[in-house]
Write an enzyme that holds these catalytic residues in place. Structure first.
Site, PDB file in Angstrom:
ATOM      1  N   LYS A 107      44.247  46.555  35.144  1.00  0.00           N
ATOM      2  CA  LYS A 107      43.754  44.945  35.829  1.00  0.00           C
ATOM      3  C   LYS A 107      44.381  43.714  36.027  1.00  0.00           C
ATOM      4  CE  LYS A 107      39.330  42.704  37.101  1.00  0.00           C
ATOM      5  NZ  LYS A 107      37.494  42.671  36.596  1.00  0.00           N
TER       6      LYS A 107
ATOM      7  N   GLU B 141      34.079  50.510  39.272  1.00  0.00           N
ATOM      8  CA  GLU B 141      35.051  49.887  37.981  1.00  0.00           C
ATOM      9  C   GLU B 141      33.454  49.982  36.991  1.00  0.00           C
ATOM     10  OE1 GLU B 141      34.814  45.485  38.139  1.00  0.00           O
ATOM     11  OE2 GLU B 141      36.445  45.094  36.908  1.00  0.00           O
TER      12      GLU B 141
ATOM     13  N   CYS C 150      38.800  45.041  42.028  1.00  0.00           N
ATOM     14  CA  CYS C 150      37.929  44.202  41.707  1.00  0.00           C
ATOM     15  C   CYS C 150      38.552  42.740  41.737  1.00  0.00           C
ATOM     16  CB  CYS C 150      36.718  44.241  40.922  1.00  0.00           C
ATOM     17  SG  CYS C 150      35.536  42.924  40.774  1.00  0.00           S
TER      18      CYS C 150
HETATM   19  N1  LIG Z   1      34.286  42.315  38.004  1.00  0.00           N
HETATM   20  C1  LIG Z   1      35.102  41.600  38.827  1.00  0.00           C
HETATM   21  O1  LIG Z   1      36.003  41.279  38.930  1.00  0.00           O
HETATM   22  C2  LIG Z   1      33.850  40.702  39.525  1.00  0.00           C
HETATM   23  C3  LIG Z   1      34.797  39.862  40.560  1.00  0.00           C
HETATM   24  C4  LIG Z   1      33.808  39.034  41.085  1.00  0.00           C
HETATM   25  O2  LIG Z   1      32.729  39.627  41.336  1.00  0.00           O
HETATM   26  C5  LIG Z   1      34.529  38.224  42.326  1.00  0.00           C
HETATM   27  O3  LIG Z   1      33.351  37.469  43.159  1.00  0.00           O
HETATM   28  O4  LIG Z   1      35.681  38.247  42.075  1.00  0.00           O
END
Ligand SMILES: NC(=O)CCC(=O)C(=O)O
Length: 281
Positions: A117, A43, A158
Protein backbone atom coordinates in the site's frame (compact mmCIF):
# COMPACT_ATOMS: atom_id res chain seq x y z
CA UNK A 1 -9.88 -12.72 -26.13
CA UNK A 2 -11.00 -9.79 -24.02
CA UNK A 3 -13.86 -11.18 -21.93
CA UNK A 4 -13.71 -12.82 -18.53
CA UNK A 5 -15.79 -13.34 -15.40
CA UNK A 6 -14.65 -11.40 -12.35
CA UNK A 7 -15.67 -12.31 -8.79
CA UNK A 8 -15.25 -10.05 -5.75
CA UNK A 9 -15.40 -12.03 -2.53
CA UNK A 10 -16.91 -9.82 0.18
CA UNK A 11 -15.58 -11.98 3.00
CA UNK A 12 -16.76 -12.14 6.62
CA UNK A 13 -13.49 -11.72 8.52
CA UNK A 14 -13.01 -12.67 12.19
CA UNK A 15 -10.19 -12.94 14.69
CA UNK A 16 -9.05 -16.48 13.79
CA UNK A 17 -6.54 -16.43 10.94
CA UNK A 18 -6.97 -20.13 10.11
CA UNK A 19 -10.76 -19.73 9.94
CA UNK A 20 -10.38 -16.66 7.68
CA UNK A 21 -8.07 -18.56 5.34
CA UNK A 22 -10.44 -21.54 5.24
CA UNK A 23 -13.43 -19.27 4.54
CA UNK A 24 -11.51 -17.45 1.80
CA UNK A 25 -10.65 -20.79 0.22
CA UNK A 26 -14.31 -21.91 0.28
CA UNK A 27 -15.42 -18.67 -1.39
CA UNK A 28 -12.65 -18.68 -4.02
CA UNK A 29 -13.53 -22.25 -4.99
CA UNK A 30 -17.25 -21.35 -5.01
CA UNK A 31 -16.49 -18.48 -7.41
CA UNK A 32 -14.38 -20.78 -9.55
CA UNK A 33 -17.25 -23.31 -9.69
CA UNK A 34 -19.52 -20.44 -10.82
CA UNK A 35 -17.16 -19.79 -13.74
CA UNK A 36 -15.02 -16.94 -12.42
CA UNK A 37 -11.65 -16.50 -14.16
CA UNK A 38 -10.36 -13.82 -11.78
CA UNK A 39 -11.20 -13.63 -8.08
CA UNK A 40 -10.48 -10.76 -5.67
CA UNK A 41 -10.30 -10.88 -1.87
CA UNK A 42 -10.61 -7.80 0.38
CA UNK A 43 -8.07 -5.76 2.32
CA UNK A 44 -6.97 -7.53 5.52
CA UNK A 45 -8.81 -10.71 4.62
CA UNK A 46 -6.96 -12.84 7.17
CA UNK A 47 -7.16 -10.51 10.19
CA UNK A 48 -9.37 -7.82 11.67
CA UNK A 49 -8.51 -4.35 10.33
CA UNK A 50 -6.83 -2.12 12.92
CA UNK A 51 -3.39 -0.80 13.83
CA UNK A 52 -3.17 -3.06 16.87
CA UNK A 53 -3.64 -6.15 14.69
CA UNK A 54 -1.06 -5.52 11.96
CA UNK A 55 1.97 -6.64 14.02
CA UNK A 56 0.08 -9.51 15.62
CA UNK A 57 -0.99 -11.08 12.30
CA UNK A 58 2.06 -10.13 10.21
CA UNK A 59 3.96 -12.72 8.20
CA UNK A 60 7.22 -12.76 6.28
CA UNK A 61 5.91 -12.92 2.70
CA UNK A 62 9.20 -13.77 1.02
CA UNK A 63 8.64 -17.52 1.03
CA UNK A 64 5.40 -19.11 -0.18
CA UNK A 65 6.12 -22.33 1.71
CA UNK A 66 6.77 -20.77 5.12
CA UNK A 67 4.08 -18.06 5.04
CA UNK A 68 0.75 -19.61 6.04
CA UNK A 69 -1.26 -17.02 4.07
CA UNK A 70 0.94 -17.10 0.94
CA UNK A 71 0.79 -20.88 0.89
CA UNK A 72 -3.01 -20.84 1.29
CA UNK A 73 -3.43 -18.23 -1.48
CA UNK A 74 -1.21 -20.13 -3.89
CA UNK A 75 -3.22 -23.31 -3.27
CA UNK A 76 -6.58 -21.55 -3.71
CA UNK A 77 -5.49 -20.05 -7.03
CA UNK A 78 -4.19 -23.39 -8.24
CA UNK A 79 -7.12 -25.53 -7.03
CA UNK A 80 -9.62 -23.04 -8.48
CA UNK A 81 -7.48 -22.48 -11.59
CA UNK A 82 -8.10 -18.71 -11.34
CA UNK A 83 -6.18 -15.47 -11.32
CA UNK A 84 -6.36 -14.47 -7.66
CA UNK A 85 -5.86 -10.96 -6.30
CA UNK A 86 -5.21 -12.13 -2.77
CA UNK A 87 -6.62 -9.20 -0.79
CA UNK A 88 -4.05 -7.88 1.64
CA UNK A 89 -2.17 -9.31 4.58
CA UNK A 90 0.12 -7.54 7.04
CA UNK A 91 3.72 -8.17 5.95
CA UNK A 92 6.77 -8.09 8.25
CA UNK A 93 10.12 -7.63 6.51
CA UNK A 94 13.58 -8.75 7.66
CA UNK A 95 14.31 -5.16 8.83
CA UNK A 96 11.17 -5.39 11.00
CA UNK A 97 9.01 -3.01 8.98
CA UNK A 98 5.30 -3.66 8.53
CA UNK A 99 3.47 -3.20 5.22
CA UNK A 100 -0.12 -3.71 4.08
CA UNK A 101 0.57 -6.01 1.12
CA UNK A 102 -1.41 -7.54 -1.72
CA UNK A 103 -0.15 -10.59 -3.60
CA UNK A 104 -1.46 -11.81 -6.95
CA UNK A 105 -1.46 -15.44 -8.06
CA UNK A 106 -1.79 -17.18 -11.39
CA UNK A 107 -3.89 -20.29 -12.14
CA UNK A 108 -0.95 -22.62 -11.52
CA UNK A 109 -0.48 -21.13 -8.06
CA UNK A 110 2.48 -18.99 -9.16
CA UNK A 111 3.17 -15.58 -7.62
CA UNK A 112 2.59 -12.87 -10.26
CA UNK A 113 2.86 -9.63 -8.30
CA UNK A 114 3.21 -8.06 -4.88
CA UNK A 115 1.93 -4.56 -4.07
CA UNK A 116 2.60 -2.67 -0.84
CA UNK A 117 0.00 0.00 0.00
CA UNK A 118 1.50 3.27 -1.19
CA UNK A 119 -0.76 5.82 0.50
CA UNK A 120 -1.36 5.12 4.18
CA UNK A 121 -4.83 5.71 5.60
CA UNK A 122 -4.43 8.54 8.09
CA UNK A 123 -7.70 10.39 8.59
CA UNK A 124 -9.29 12.42 11.31
CA UNK A 125 -13.07 12.87 11.47
CA UNK A 126 -13.33 13.80 15.18
CA UNK A 127 -15.99 11.75 16.93
CA UNK A 128 -16.55 9.52 13.89
CA UNK A 129 -13.42 8.07 12.39
CA UNK A 130 -9.82 8.55 13.42
CA UNK A 131 -7.31 6.12 11.92
CA UNK A 132 -3.52 6.34 11.59
CA UNK A 133 -2.03 3.48 9.60
CA UNK A 134 1.28 5.33 9.62
CA UNK A 135 1.60 4.76 13.39
CA UNK A 136 2.67 1.20 12.58
CA UNK A 137 2.91 0.70 8.81
CA UNK A 138 5.52 1.77 6.30
CA UNK A 139 4.36 2.80 2.85
CA UNK A 140 5.14 1.02 -0.40
CA UNK A 141 7.26 2.81 -2.96
CA UNK A 142 6.22 1.16 -6.22
CA UNK A 143 3.38 1.02 -8.69
CA UNK A 144 2.32 -2.53 -9.54
CA UNK A 145 0.63 -4.13 -12.52
CA UNK A 146 0.31 -7.70 -13.76
CA UNK A 147 -0.49 -9.38 -17.06
CA UNK A 148 -3.45 -11.62 -17.76
CA UNK A 149 -4.66 -13.23 -21.00
CA UNK A 150 -7.27 -10.42 -21.18
CA UNK A 151 -5.02 -7.41 -20.59
CA UNK A 152 -2.86 -5.66 -17.99
CA UNK A 153 -4.32 -4.97 -14.57
CA UNK A 154 -3.12 -2.30 -12.12
CA UNK A 155 -3.23 -2.71 -8.35
CA UNK A 156 -3.94 -0.30 -5.52
CA UNK A 157 -5.06 -0.84 -1.94
CA UNK A 158 -8.09 0.97 -0.52
CA UNK A 159 -6.95 4.55 0.32
CA UNK A 160 -4.77 4.38 -2.84
CA UNK A 161 -8.04 4.87 -4.78
CA UNK A 162 -8.19 8.48 -3.55
CA UNK A 163 -5.07 9.36 -5.55
CA UNK A 164 -6.01 9.89 -9.21
CA UNK A 165 -2.38 10.01 -10.33
CA UNK A 166 -1.84 6.35 -9.50
CA UNK A 167 -4.73 5.06 -11.63
CA UNK A 168 -3.93 7.57 -14.36
CA UNK A 169 -0.32 6.48 -14.63
CA UNK A 170 -1.35 2.80 -14.57
CA UNK A 171 -3.88 3.41 -17.36
CA UNK A 172 -1.33 5.28 -19.42
CA UNK A 173 1.06 2.34 -18.96
CA UNK A 174 -1.56 0.09 -20.55
CA UNK A 175 -3.73 -1.14 -17.67
CA UNK A 176 -7.31 -1.81 -18.77
CA UNK A 177 -8.54 -2.29 -15.22
CA UNK A 178 -7.60 -1.20 -11.69
CA UNK A 179 -8.31 -3.56 -8.79
CA UNK A 180 -8.45 -2.27 -5.21
CA UNK A 181 -8.82 -4.62 -2.25
CA UNK A 182 -10.29 -2.14 0.23
CA UNK A 183 -12.01 -1.63 3.58
CA UNK A 184 -13.74 1.73 3.67
CA UNK A 185 -15.81 2.42 6.78
CA UNK A 186 -19.33 3.57 7.60
CA UNK A 187 -18.25 7.24 7.74
CA UNK A 188 -16.34 7.62 4.47
CA UNK A 189 -17.94 4.68 2.65
CA UNK A 190 -21.32 6.29 2.02
CA UNK A 191 -19.60 9.57 1.12
CA UNK A 192 -16.95 8.45 -1.30
CA UNK A 193 -16.57 4.69 -2.03
CA UNK A 194 -18.77 4.43 -5.14
CA UNK A 195 -17.90 7.96 -6.25
CA UNK A 196 -14.16 7.23 -6.18
CA UNK A 197 -14.49 3.94 -8.04
CA UNK A 198 -16.62 5.54 -10.74
CA UNK A 199 -14.36 8.60 -10.91
CA UNK A 200 -11.22 6.50 -11.49
CA UNK A 201 -13.16 4.54 -14.16
CA UNK A 202 -14.37 7.73 -15.85
CA UNK A 203 -11.05 9.62 -15.70
CA UNK A 204 -9.18 6.77 -17.29
CA UNK A 205 -11.86 4.97 -19.30
CA UNK A 206 -11.00 1.66 -17.67
CA UNK A 207 -12.75 -0.94 -15.50
CA UNK A 208 -12.35 -0.42 -11.76
CA UNK A 209 -13.11 -3.07 -9.13
CA UNK A 210 -13.04 -2.58 -5.34
CA UNK A 211 -13.53 -5.48 -2.93
CA UNK A 212 -14.44 -4.94 0.74
CA UNK A 213 -14.82 -7.27 3.71
CA UNK A 214 -18.38 -7.84 4.93
CA UNK A 215 -19.47 -5.65 7.83
CA UNK A 216 -18.98 -7.20 11.27
CA UNK A 217 -21.20 -5.40 13.76
CA UNK A 218 -19.05 -6.71 16.64
CA UNK A 219 -15.80 -5.31 15.20
CA UNK A 220 -14.23 -1.99 16.25
CA UNK A 221 -13.80 -1.01 12.58
CA UNK A 222 -17.03 -1.37 10.65
CA UNK A 223 -16.35 -2.02 6.98
CA UNK A 224 -18.66 -0.34 4.48
CA UNK A 225 -19.01 -3.41 2.25
CA UNK A 226 -20.66 -2.57 -1.12
CA UNK A 227 -17.95 -4.25 -3.21
CA UNK A 228 -18.30 -2.80 -6.66
CA UNK A 229 -17.30 -2.98 -10.32
CA UNK A 230 -17.53 0.05 -12.63
CA UNK A 231 -17.05 -0.12 -16.39
CA UNK A 232 -15.14 2.37 -18.62
CA UNK A 233 -18.32 4.45 -19.04
CA UNK A 234 -18.24 4.71 -15.19
CA UNK A 235 -21.47 2.72 -14.92
CA UNK A 236 -21.85 0.45 -11.88
CA UNK A 237 -22.10 -3.02 -13.43
CA UNK A 238 -22.16 -5.02 -10.18
CA UNK A 239 -22.38 -4.26 -6.48
CA UNK A 240 -23.93 -5.47 -3.23
CA UNK A 241 -24.88 -4.45 0.32
CA UNK A 242 -22.78 -4.93 3.49
CA UNK A 243 -23.25 -8.67 3.96
CA UNK A 244 -20.97 -11.55 3.05
CA UNK A 245 -21.31 -12.68 -0.56
CA UNK A 246 -19.69 -12.86 -3.97
CA UNK A 247 -20.20 -10.10 -6.55
CA UNK A 248 -19.87 -11.27 -10.17
CA UNK A 249 -19.27 -9.17 -13.27
CA UNK A 250 -18.74 -10.14 -16.90
CA UNK A 251 -15.85 -7.92 -17.95
CA UNK A 252 -15.24 -7.17 -21.62
CA UNK A 253 -12.01 -5.21 -21.87
CA UNK A 254 -12.95 -4.47 -25.49
CA UNK A 255 -15.21 -1.82 -24.00
CA UNK A 256 -12.13 0.24 -23.12
CA UNK A 257 -11.41 0.87 -26.82
CA UNK A 258 -15.09 1.45 -27.58
CA UNK A 259 -15.36 4.18 -24.91
CA UNK A 260 -12.06 5.77 -25.97
CA UNK A 261 -13.32 5.92 -29.56
CA UNK A 262 -16.66 7.41 -28.47
CA UNK A 263 -15.16 10.01 -26.11
CA UNK A 264 -11.62 10.54 -27.43
CA UNK A 265 -10.01 12.31 -24.46
CA UNK A 266 -7.00 10.03 -24.85
CA UNK A 267 -6.01 11.63 -28.13
CA UNK A 268 -7.08 15.14 -27.08
CA UNK A 269 -4.67 15.60 -24.18
CA UNK A 270 -2.79 18.89 -24.31
CA UNK A 271 0.71 18.15 -23.09
CA UNK A 272 1.74 21.43 -24.71
CA UNK A 273 -0.38 23.14 -22.02
CA UNK A 274 0.29 20.89 -18.97
CA UNK A 275 2.88 18.17 -18.25
CA UNK A 276 2.27 14.44 -18.81
CA UNK A 277 2.51 12.98 -15.28
CA UNK A 278 2.62 9.47 -16.71
CA UNK A 279 6.09 10.17 -18.11
CA UNK A 280 7.52 10.54 -14.58
CA UNK A 281 9.17 7.33 -13.33
N1 LIG B 1 -8.39 0.91 4.66
C1 LIG B 1 -8.40 2.09 4.12
O1 LIG B 1 -7.48 2.52 3.46
C2 LIG B 1 -9.65 2.88 4.34
C3 LIG B 1 -9.78 4.04 3.40
C4 LIG B 1 -10.99 4.86 3.68
O2 LIG B 1 -11.89 4.45 4.40
C5 LIG B 1 -11.08 6.17 3.06
O3 LIG B 1 -12.03 6.89 3.36
O4 LIG B 1 -10.22 6.53 2.25
Amino acid sequence: MSTFKLALVQLAVGAQKAANLANARRKVLEASEAGANMVVLPECFNSPYGTKYFGQYAEDLQDTQTSESMHALSQMAKDGSVYLVGGTVPERTSDNKLYNTCTVWGPQGELLARHRKVHLFDINFPGCMVFQESEVLSSGREMTQFSTPWGSVGLGICYDVRFPEMAMVAARRGCMMMVYPGAFNTTTGPLHWELLVRARAMDNQIFVAACSPARDLAAEYQAWGHSIVADPYARVVATTDEKEGVVYADVDLGLVDEVRRAIPVYSQRRFDVYPDVAQKK
